[in-house]
Design a protein around this motif. Structure first.
Motif, short mmCIF file in Angstrom:
data_model
loop_
_atom_site.label_atom_id
_atom_site.label_comp_id
_atom_site.label_asym_id
_atom_site.label_seq_id
_atom_site.Cartn_x
_atom_site.Cartn_y
_atom_site.Cartn_z
N VAL A 41 -23.69 -49.32 13.58
CA VAL A 41 -22.78 -48.78 12.57
C VAL A 41 -21.36 -48.67 13.10
O VAL A 41 -20.38 -48.96 12.38
CB VAL A 41 -23.27 -47.41 12.07
N ALA A 42 -21.21 -48.28 14.36
CA ALA A 42 -19.87 -48.17 14.94
C ALA A 42 -19.18 -49.53 14.96
O ALA A 42 -17.96 -49.63 14.73
CB ALA A 42 -19.95 -47.60 16.36
N ASP A 43 -19.95 -50.58 15.22
CA ASP A 43 -19.39 -51.94 15.19
C ASP A 43 -18.90 -52.28 13.78
O ASP A 43 -17.84 -52.89 13.60
CB ASP A 43 -20.44 -52.96 15.62
N VAL A 44 -19.70 -51.93 12.78
CA VAL A 44 -19.33 -52.23 11.40
C VAL A 44 -18.03 -51.51 11.02
O VAL A 44 -17.14 -52.10 10.40
CB VAL A 44 -20.47 -51.84 10.43
N GLN A 45 -17.91 -50.25 11.40
CA GLN A 45 -16.70 -49.52 11.08
C GLN A 45 -15.49 -50.14 11.75
O GLN A 45 -14.41 -50.26 11.14
CB GLN A 45 -16.82 -48.05 11.51
N ALA A 46 -15.66 -50.58 12.99
CA ALA A 46 -14.57 -51.27 13.68
C ALA A 46 -14.23 -52.58 13.00
O ALA A 46 -13.06 -52.97 12.89
CB ALA A 46 -14.94 -51.51 15.14
N GLY A 47 -15.26 -53.28 12.52
CA GLY A 47 -15.04 -54.53 11.80
C GLY A 47 -14.31 -54.32 10.49
O GLY A 47 -13.42 -55.10 10.11
N ILE A 48 -14.69 -53.27 9.77
CA ILE A 48 -14.02 -52.93 8.52
C ILE A 48 -12.54 -52.63 8.77
O ILE A 48 -11.65 -53.10 8.04
CB ILE A 48 -14.72 -51.74 7.84
N ASP A 49 -12.26 -51.89 9.83
CA ASP A 49 -10.87 -51.58 10.19
C ASP A 49 -10.11 -52.86 10.52
O ASP A 49 -8.94 -53.02 10.13
CB ASP A 49 -10.83 -50.62 11.36
#
Length: 390
Positions: A292-300
């Motif tokens: 999930v942390a990767d996804v949030q970084a990707g969204i940013d």
């Protein structure tokens, strides 16, 4: 022992996708036609048309069908139309295919027919031409002769012809008339008793206004089969995230997939963009897990690109078009009926016609159902509200 090399991103934002989950029904329909042409030598008179907003995977489906056609031994012509070029592109590609299949068959007569297919008419001639049958020595006759010649060329194990036209909404109206008339006449000829086969099919794609563009150029719209493409449902969106990495040894945590799918709202382009940027947050090697942390970084990381996409769409809209976009955004939903938009603007539904057509032609709106206009890119409405609030 050599170090394990990083796995490159398998996602393709802005490019043709190889994986097309959620489109099984459309692919199966195309495959049945292609198998029929290759196996039975049949002419398919009903032209297939995929229509929908930009970024929903229309071109990817056409390219998937093209790959299948080639595997079946069919010759293919793939053109991307422009507002100034339609049949001329088709003609030149047909000549190239024939040159490859049977160079000796590219006679002076064939070459002359190719050159006459894309002849442009003046505005007055176009207006007359749309109201009457094509004369014998017309682009229709030349197009029929070239299509038939390529479809029937059996050298090099060719089993027939499939014509693919992308951006169909941009094909000039006289070209639509010529193409559809030629296809209708070939269908009639192929069905005559004792007639030699014409193994061929046509598959096209375009924006949400494609049906209107085609019916404006050809009076027999029933000869076309229109299929609307929209955003993916949750299972298909999740499959689009997970399937491309199955053979890489890298896995996705279920909650990470859920987070990405929710944020993308099923819009295929956003799925590819978010997944790609999530992948690029750090190097991926077999055995890694995407969280999930990767996804949030990707969204940013994707935020600036999405902002650019929204702003580009907003800047392309005229004042009249912006009023419609604002009405949908202020409606609090991603879509409104034509009547609801008219009520919010205090006008009659018919008054929206020109601006509506232009928005569809620019790909700024989609038509998910009859009488409904919608944003296909999630979050565009929020962007618009921020813009008008300053």
């Amino acid at each position: 022992m050599a170090p394990i090399e990083p796995v490159p991103s398998p996602y393709t934002p802005g490019s043709t996708a190889v994986f097309t989950p959620g489109r099984e029904r459309e692919r199966a329909a195309f495959d049945r036609i292609l198998v029929d042409v290759a196996g039975s030598g049949r002419f398919h008179g009903r032209v297939q048309v995929l229509q929908g907003a930009r970024g929903v995977g229309k071109t990817s489906l056409l390219r998937a069908a093209e790959r299948t056609a080639r595997r079946l031994g069919l010759a293919t012509v793939f053109v991307t139309a422009t507002q100034t070029e339609g049949l001329s592109l088709v003609a030149q590609e047909l000549r190239g295919v024939m040159t490859h299949l049977a160079p000796r068959s590219v006679t002076d007569r064939f070459a002359a027919s190719v050159s006459k297919i894309g002849v442009k008419l003046g505005p007055a001639e176009v207006a007359v031409d749309l109201q009457r049958a094509q004369p014998p020595d017309s682009a229709v006759a030349h197009l029929k002769s070239v299509l038939t010649a390529v479809a029937r060329t059996t050298e090099k194990a060719n089993r027939g012809l499939v014509l693919f036209v992308d951006e169909m909404q941009d094909v000039p109206r006289p070209d639509i008339r010529t193409l559809s008339t030629a296809w209708q006449e070939l269908d009639a000829e192929a069905k005559r008793d004792g007639a030699p086969p014409i193994p061929a099919a046509m598959m096209t794609a375009g924006l949400s206004n494609t049906q209107e563009a085609i019916t404006a150029g050809a009076s027999f719209g029933e000869r076309f089969r229109f299929t609307r493409l929209g955003n993916l449902d949750v299972p298909a969106a999740a499959q689009a995230v997970v399937e491309p990495v199955l053979e890489s040894g890298v896995g996705w945590e279920p909650d990470a997939v859920d987070a990405l799918v929710e944020r993308s709202a099923g819009y295929p382009y956003f799925i590819q963009l978010y997944a790609h940027e999530t992948w690029e947050v750090r190097e991926r090697r077999p055995g890694d897990r995407v969280g999930v942390a990767d996804v949030q970084a990707g969204i940013d990381a994707a935020a600036e690109q999405i902002e650019t996409l929204y702003r580009g769409r907003w800047n392309r809209a005229t004042p009249a078009e912006r009023r419609i976009l604002v009405a949908i955004a202020e409606g609090g939903r991603e879509e409104l009926t034509r009547g609801e938009i008219a009520d919010r603007l205090g006008v009659k539904g018919g008054d929206l016609g020109m601006a509506r057509a232009s928005l569809l032609g620019k790909g700024l709106l989609a038509v998910p159902r009859h009488g409904v206009l919608a944003f296909n890119a999630p979050g565009f409405g929020d962007f618009i509200l921020d813009e008008i609030d300053g």
